[in-house]
Scaffold this motif. Structure first.
Motif, short mmCIF file in Angstrom:
data_model
loop_
_atom_site.label_atom_id
_atom_site.label_comp_id
_atom_site.label_asym_id
_atom_site.label_seq_id
_atom_site.Cartn_x
_atom_site.Cartn_y
_atom_site.Cartn_z
N ASN A 397 0.84 -1.20 0.00
CA ASN A 397 0.00 0.00 0.00
C ASN A 397 0.87 1.24 0.00
O ASN A 397 1.86 1.32 0.74
N ASN A 399 0.65 5.63 0.01
CA ASN A 399 -0.23 6.76 0.30
C ASN A 399 0.54 8.06 0.15
O ASN A 399 1.68 8.19 0.62
N LYS A 401 -0.07 12.35 0.56
CA LYS A 401 -0.90 13.50 0.96
C LYS A 401 -0.05 14.74 0.78
O LYS A 401 1.06 14.82 1.30
N ARG A 427 -4.32 13.87 -3.13
CA ARG A 427 -4.33 12.71 -2.23
C ARG A 427 -4.37 11.47 -3.10
O ARG A 427 -5.22 11.35 -3.99
N ASN A 429 -3.97 7.09 -3.05
CA ASN A 429 -3.83 5.84 -2.30
C ASN A 429 -3.84 4.69 -3.29
O ASN A 429 -4.73 4.60 -4.14
#
Length: 790
Positions: A397, A399, A401, A427, A429
């Motif tokens: 995973n 991510n 931001k 953003r 993901n």
């Protein structure tokens, strides 16, 4: 009586025969039980590199009679079988190294491992020259070219990135971004497991055995990959505590150009714990200049824009993880990183309009740039009983931001606006699941298959309407065959992409990505190879986001959520030859990119220059590539040269804006050179230059990039370096673009202002304990975020 005597004689003979057979059988059994095997590994004492093809002899200790002999393999491992009990001398010899002998007393049952044997260079002084043996530079293999890391390369390298700079065909720019044969759509691996450039920058160069350059990605690579770099480490890794520290000291406050790293590993029994860090700090004064002209009868309007800014670019990435060996057949790994980073350009902006109207616009520019990314993954590998038979699982995973904002405070203006702000808050993901299965099929065939699913969401918190979701499902397989003369491999990757944009569209597309390569062995030193592959490049979040950015009153930039993927077909034929430890390869190639993703610039209805990303047509490239690795006296040279014609064909949309078909001959070049002296002193040069290359509408270019370094090693643990970046220029164009159309022209230059930048580097390596293996595993590919500056 005669019959009885005859029967007795026959019986006696039969009994004797039985006893003889039993005796021979018993003797053979005893003999077989007392046979032994001796194994070991050969390395170079100074660099810890393995030594292949060395002679290993087993001599009788009493009179030095030769009993058995063997040769070490490519990994430096040797094996001598069928040895009786006794007292022997094991002798190891190789050209250019001192012969090593050791006593060997074989008494106990079972096999004997003599461990690792270190060989020291045999140096012969002839007047002022020093002659030592050295590894072969490179060799051609199926789907790849292997470059061996030599002692000279280690003498001028402080980390893995420094080693990559010395490989012909690999380009490392001023910000350590890695390209292969002019393309950044590549994957970087360590022992076949994916890593990124940040991880490579903290690698200890002494761990690296060789580097494989893959120009034809097989079907198990992601569909957007045009090439790959696989860094092969030495098999043994440190147990106990080991690591290294690389520090850099600038000599000028106006130019800060630092890439500090550390790595730390602790091994205990079945467990390896590791952490590392790599930093990037580049503070430079930058001048960005744009000159645009629009021809409207009867006058010509000219817009001149200048931004004088201070680049403040920093990144701190912390890697961490563990390897756990459950048993000989099962391994598990956890890997992650945490990465805060920022790229700010603060300064002044000035724009002047002259022509039918004269206007002046001045502003103070301030950036806010806050980014945080992190990554986690779990990896499992199972080895079956048969060599080369394995299955792997990977879940990961990623991510991101971020908040990216540019604000202009107007100082002089002819309108009522006092501030202009451009803000995006992306953003992202991404989650991936992957499984791979590999098995040999007989002695000459190998089969692999796998599947991957990737789910990602991209959105802009500043613009609620931009919420983009994409799902990619891939299945793939390869078959390879190898005999004495031929090496064949073919495969297919099938991908389904499902994408949707909130309140806009939902699209499904299929991609079939075949590859094939045929290699024929002309002789033991010459090969010829024919290869083809197809890849796909999908747009990233910044290209898809339709948010508008305004840099001055006459410029507008935005993305395009309707972008389609671009496809690339590559075909080449290559001849390679090895001679006297040197390597040279010649390649004829053809590349075709359809639905090419480029920036389209035009004058909109408000008379502003608008740039938007579009699928603009087809790009064709055909030409010749030369590269090699040579030794001349105390110096080694690794040249790279690529000359080709770029021919572009505009699609119907692009033609509406007056962009026609274009072609332009261009070339890329590179050279790394190393000169080694006595007392562990080495001098190196890395040089890269490419002429202007055309996209469908614009041409882009940059100045020549070159580094000088002087290195001195102490006790193989401490290294001091002096590095100079572009020492003979006061400025460096890191990117320039030119556009010429029937209605307007645009010329942009981004310049770094510099004095005579010199940096001092210090590298320290430490370790305790013995060597052991470490798992290397795959890391999910991460989209690169477009940067301002360089």
């Amino acid at each position: 009586m005669k019959k009885l005597m005859k029967f007795s004689a026959q019986r006696i003979v039969s009994i004797k025969m039985i006893l003889l057979v039993v005796a021979i059988s018993c003797f053979s059994a005893i003999y077989a039980q007392e046979k032994h095997t001796v194994t070991g590994k050969l390395i170079e004492a100074k660099s810890n590199q393995t030594i292949p093809f060395a002679s290993v002899s087993l001599l009788k200790a009493s009179d030095a009679t030769l009993i058995h002999g063997a040769t070490s393999d490519e990994k430096g491992i040797f094996k001598i079988s069928a040895i009786d009990k006794g007292h022997y001398t094991l002798s190891v010899s190789f050209v250019g190294y001192k012969t090593v002998s050791q006593d060997l007393n074989i008494e106990s049952k079972g096999n004997i491992d003599v461990g690792t044997i270190s060989l020291n260079e045999a140096v012969t002084n002839i007047k002022e020259s020093v002659i030592v043996a050295e590894r072969a530079k490179a060799k051609s293999e199926k789907n790849k070219t292997t470059f061996f890391v030599t002692k000279k390369m280690l003498d001028v390298s402080n980390n893995g990135t420094d080693v990559l700079k010395l490989i012909p065909g690999v380009q490392v720019d001023i910000m350590q971004n890695v390209s292969l044969e002019g393309s950044r759509n590549i994957m970087i691996f360590v022992n076949g497991k994916e890593r990124d450039r940040s991880f490579i920058s903290q690698l200890n160069p002494k761990q690296i055995d060789k580097i494989e350059i893959v120009s034809v990605p097989t079907s198990n690579y992601d569909g957007n990959v045009t090439g790959a770099i696989n860094i092969i480490l030495k098999e043994d890794r440190d147990a106990g505590i080991s690591g290294q520290i690389n520090a850099e000291i600038p000599t000028s406050g106006s130019e800060v150009y630092l890439f500090p790293t550390y790595s730390l590993n602790y091994g205990f029994k079945k467990l390896n714990l590791y952490t590392s860090y790599n930093g990037e700090l580049s503070y430079f004064d930058i001048t960005e200049q744009t000159n645009r002209k629009a021809w409207t009868s009867p006058v010509t309007n000219e817009i001149t824009s200048t931004q004088e800014v201070r680049q403040k670019d920093w990144s701190h990435r912390f890697h961490y993880g563990f390897d756990y060996f459950l048993n000989a057949h099962n391994q598990i790994n956890f890997y992650g990183f945490y990465n805060p980073y920022s790229n700010k350009h603060d300064g002044t902006a000035n724009t002047q309009l002259t022509g039918s109207i004269n206007k002046n616009w001045q502003a103070k520019k301030e950036d806010t740039d806050i980014n945080t990314s992190n990554f986690y993954s779990v990896y499992y590998k199972h080895l079956f009983g048969k060599a080369g038979h394995e299955i792997t699982f990977d879940v990961s995973n990623y991510n991101l931001k971020a908040e990216n904002s540019t604000e202009y405070f107007i100082e002089e203006t002819d309108n009522n606006t006092t501030t202009q702000t451009n803000t995006v808050k992306p953003r992202q993901n991404s989650t991936s699941i992957k499984v791979d299965y590999i098995t040999p099929f007989g002695e000459k065939f190998n089969i692999s298959a796998g599947a991957k699913a990737k789910f990602q969401e991209m959105k802009d918190r500043q613009s609620p309407d931009f919420n983009y979701n994409e799902k990619i499902y891939a299945a793939y397989g390869t078959v390879s065959f190898k005999n004495t003369l031929f090496d064949l491999s073919t495969g297919l990757r099938a991908e389904e992409s499902v994408s949707d944009l909130k309140n806009s569209f939902n699209k499904t597309s299929f991609s079939f990505l075949p590859y094939a390569t045929v290699k024929y062995k002309l002789s033991s030193k010459q090969n010829i190879q024919l290869s083809f592959n197809r890849s796909v490049n999908r747009p990233n979040i910044y290209q898809l986001n339709p948010a508008i950015s305004i840099d001055d009153p006459y410029s507008v930039r935005k993305g395009n959520p309707s972008l389609k993927p671009e496809f690339r077909n590559s075909l080449f034929i290559e001849h390679s030859v090895q001679f006297k430890g040197n390597y040279f390869a010649t390649r004829l190639f053809y590349n075709r990119i359809t639905d090419a993703i480029n920036d389209l610039t035009f004058i909109n209805d408000t008379s502003a220059f608008e740039s938007q990303v579009h699928n603009m047509g087809t790009i064709n490239q055909y030409g010749v590539q030369l590269l090699g690795a040579f030794k001349l006296g105390i110096a080694t040279f690794n040249p790279y040269f690529r000359v080709f014609d770029v021919y572009t064909v505009s699609n119907s949309l692009t033609k509406q804006y007056g962009v026609g078909n274009r072609h332009n001959p261009t070339f890329e070049s590179g050279l790394s050179a190393i000169v080694s002296f006595k007392h562990d002193i080495a001098l190196s040069l890395v040089y890269q230059y490419a002429s202007k290359r055309n996209n469908i509408e614009d041409n882009y270019y940059c100045d020549a990039l070159y580094f000088f370094s002087l290195e001195k090693s102490f006790n193989q643990k401490i290294k001091v370096s002096v590095v100079s970046l572009i020492p003979f220029s006061k400025s460096f164009i890191y990117r320039g673009t030119d556009i010429e159309t029937a209605n307007f022209s645009s010329h942009y230059k981004g310049n770094i202002l510099m004095s005579f930048p010199i940096m001092f580097k210090l590298s320290y390596q430490f370790g305790s304990g013995r060597n052991r293996d470490k798992i290397n595993r795959e890391k999910e590919e991460i989209d690169a975020v477009p940067k301002k500056g360089f």
